[in-house]
Write an enzyme that holds these catalytic residues in place. Structure first.
Site, mmCIF file in Angstrom:
data_model
loop_
_atom_site.group_PDB
_atom_site.id
_atom_site.type_symbol
_atom_site.label_atom_id
_atom_site.label_comp_id
_atom_site.label_asym_id
_atom_site.label_seq_id
_atom_site.Cartn_x
_atom_site.Cartn_y
_atom_site.Cartn_z
ATOM 1 C CG ASP A 213 33.621 39.182 40.539
ATOM 2 O OD1 ASP A 213 32.942 39.134 39.166
ATOM 3 O OD2 ASP A 213 34.889 39.085 40.458
ATOM 4 N NE ARG A 217 36.565 36.246 42.020
ATOM 5 C CZ ARG A 217 37.057 36.520 40.815
ATOM 6 N NH1 ARG A 217 37.517 35.510 40.410
ATOM 7 N NH2 ARG A 217 37.569 37.766 40.529
ATOM 8 C CG ASN A 245 34.976 40.306 36.240
ATOM 9 O OD1 ASN A 245 34.703 40.823 37.377
ATOM 10 N ND2 ASN A 245 36.153 39.630 35.732
ATOM 11 C CG HIS A 246 34.610 36.068 37.671
ATOM 12 N ND1 HIS A 246 35.233 34.980 37.244
ATOM 13 C CD2 HIS A 246 35.530 36.972 37.917
ATOM 14 C CE1 HIS A 246 36.582 35.088 37.077
ATOM 15 N NE2 HIS A 246 36.659 36.529 37.556
ATOM 16 C CG HIS A 294 32.153 43.704 39.333
ATOM 17 N ND1 HIS A 294 32.259 43.093 40.614
ATOM 18 C CD2 HIS A 294 33.218 43.279 38.809
ATOM 19 C CE1 HIS A 294 33.206 42.280 40.921
ATOM 20 N NE2 HIS A 294 33.834 42.320 39.610
ATOM 21 N NE ARG A 342 40.728 44.514 36.739
ATOM 22 C CZ ARG A 342 40.743 43.637 37.994
ATOM 23 N NH1 ARG A 342 40.743 42.361 37.908
ATOM 24 N NH2 ARG A 342 40.516 44.041 39.013
ATOM 25 C CG HIS A 369 36.861 44.343 38.953
ATOM 26 N ND1 HIS A 369 36.785 43.396 38.452
ATOM 27 C CD2 HIS A 369 37.452 45.078 37.954
ATOM 28 C CE1 HIS A 369 37.375 43.230 37.202
ATOM 29 N NE2 HIS A 369 37.602 44.219 36.889
#
Length: 441
Positions: A213, A217, A245-246, A294, A342, A369
């Site tokens: 990530d 952000r 995940n980003h 992550h 999520r 995360h």
């Protein structure tokens, strides 16, 4: 919710719903709080429940559409936006969101139509790096004999701190990163500089592991990832980056990195980043004792370190399976597994962690995360550690950031907390897709 204390908002709306379980507004408002804490699955459930209670409650459609957008379910989101536009034909915001969502649905359909099983040509092959010229008036950082040096990195950080752009030719040269890839997370650029100030610059004697990530952000994601890539080139054996995940196309499209790169450079440049992200490792095992990833552990028992090594990571992650779990899963306090808050992967309990560690002869896992008020959290009897390094997340959560030192033969974790530092007056998530701004209503 004035102070953005979404965790308490969830708590209070839950208590209110216990007293009045038929209130659509309570479900819709809790859905918003879940959206802001990235619990998209729970947000979707609450928005759907609100509409079951009151099918004319327009905010419920907004909330459900936002939840589906966050989960990459664009067709489902489009259906709700159609409902809003039909009910409110003069609502300019609703019409704009419908058009934007419809555009994404058509784009995805086009991408599927032209996709083939042939080996995809690297975007690097389409870059004419040799004929790119660095203008005489460019006063920014420059490579020395085509190489990244410590002086270059110091110049780069100072250049970015002043909100200046690196020349695109120097970014394009970073295609070497694709061949290099065989404890920290979620960074804003000025907080990254603060970490280096607190803990020292990366070096052979001061190695770093960043846990995903890196982008989406804040509004300086490009500066973050270029600085991290630069240090990876400078210290390839002492500076490590794991995928979050980003570091994926869908998230970048919605949460701003794609828009930021296109605004500061070009669409082709974003494709270059997308390609490199696919080569980022999914996990790191330290001294055969600690596994770092992550997200977290797996939807099924029996996964070994060898299974992780065999994952085909050079792709966009699937909706389920070990690759998805490493990027998306979360721990829970109770034993067993449950549906993810999520809406992706699962939640895993302390017994799952214990079995995984025992099978793979490991001591504990470190993951990221999730925002944590103190910057870190130790759960599962000390065997599952969460570290989150973005203080005052998105300029509104008020949390501390943290990083971990792992030293000695036993790798006992030492936690270091820090608070946010001032940054230029640029709103967070300035480049996020306008459809995601709904979560702020």
């Amino acid at each position: 919710m004035q102070y953005k204390d979404y965790e308490n908002a969830i708590k209070y709306y839950t208590e209110a719903l216990e007293l009045n379980p038929s209130n659509a507004i309570y479900y819709s408002n809790r859905s918003l709080a879940y959206l802001r804490t990235e619990c998209y699955g729970y947000a979707l459930v609450d928005a759907t429940r609100a509409l079951e209670l009151d099918k004319n409650y327009i905010k419920g459609y907004y909330r459900r559409a936002t939840s589906n957008m966050a989960l990459g379910k664009f067709k489902a989101a489009l259906k709700d936006y159609e409902t809003v536009v039909r009910v409110r034909p003069n609502d300019k915001d609703a019409k704009m969101k419908y058009q934007e969502c419809n555009k994404i649905v058509k784009q995805k359909a086009f991408e599927r139509a032209i996709a083939s099983d042939e080996l995809k040509r690297s975007v690097v092959d389409s870059l004419d790096i040799e004929n790119m010229t660095i203008e005489d008036d460019y006063a920014g950082p420059k490579l020395e004999d085509g190489k990244v040096t410590l002086k270059f990195m110091k110049d780069l950080m100072a250049w970015f701190k002043d909100q200046k752009k690196l020349h695109r030719k120097l970014i394009s040269c970073d295609d070497k990163l694709i061949f290099l890839f065989s404890l920290l997370i979620s960074l804003v650029y000025y907080d990254l500089l603060n970490i280096f100030e607190l803990n020292g610059l990366p070096s052979i004697t001061n190695p770093y592991l960043f846990n995903g990530d890196f982008v989406d952000r804040g509004s300086f994601s490009l500066e973050v990832i270029l600085t991290l890539f630069g240090f990876k080139l400078l210290y390839p054996e002492h500076f490590y980056l794991l995928r979050g995940n980003h570091e994926t196309d869908n998230m970048n499209q919605m949460y701003g990195f794609e828009g930021e790169v296109k605004a500061k450079y070009t669409a082709q440049m974003f494709q270059l980043f997308s390609e490199v992200f696919q080569w980022l490792p999914l996990a790191q095992c330290i001294n055969n004792k600690v596994l770092v990833m992550h997200g977290g552990l797996f939807s099924e028992d029996g996964v070994t370190l060898e299974d992780i090594r065999k994952i085909d990571r050079n792709r966009q992650p699937p909706d389920s399976g070990p690759m998805c779990d490493l990027l998306w899963s979360d721990p829970q306090p109770q034993d067993g597994r449950s549906v993810s808050k999520r809406g992706v992967s699962c939640q895993f309990g302390p017994d799952v962690t214990e079995r995984f560690l025992e099978q793979n002869k490991l001591q504990y896992i470190v993951r990221s995360h999730e925002v944590k008020a103190e910057g870190y959290e130790v759960t599962h009897s000390g065997k599952c550690i969460t570290v989150f390094s973005a203080p005052n997340y998105c300029d509104q959560m008020g949390n501390k950031g943290a990083y971990i030192h792992l030293r000695g033969s036993d790798l006992k974790p030492e936690f270091h907390q820090f608070t946010a530092v001032p940054h230029p007056n640029v709103k967070p998530m300035a480049y996020a897709n306008s459809l995601m701004q709904l979560g702020m209503m």
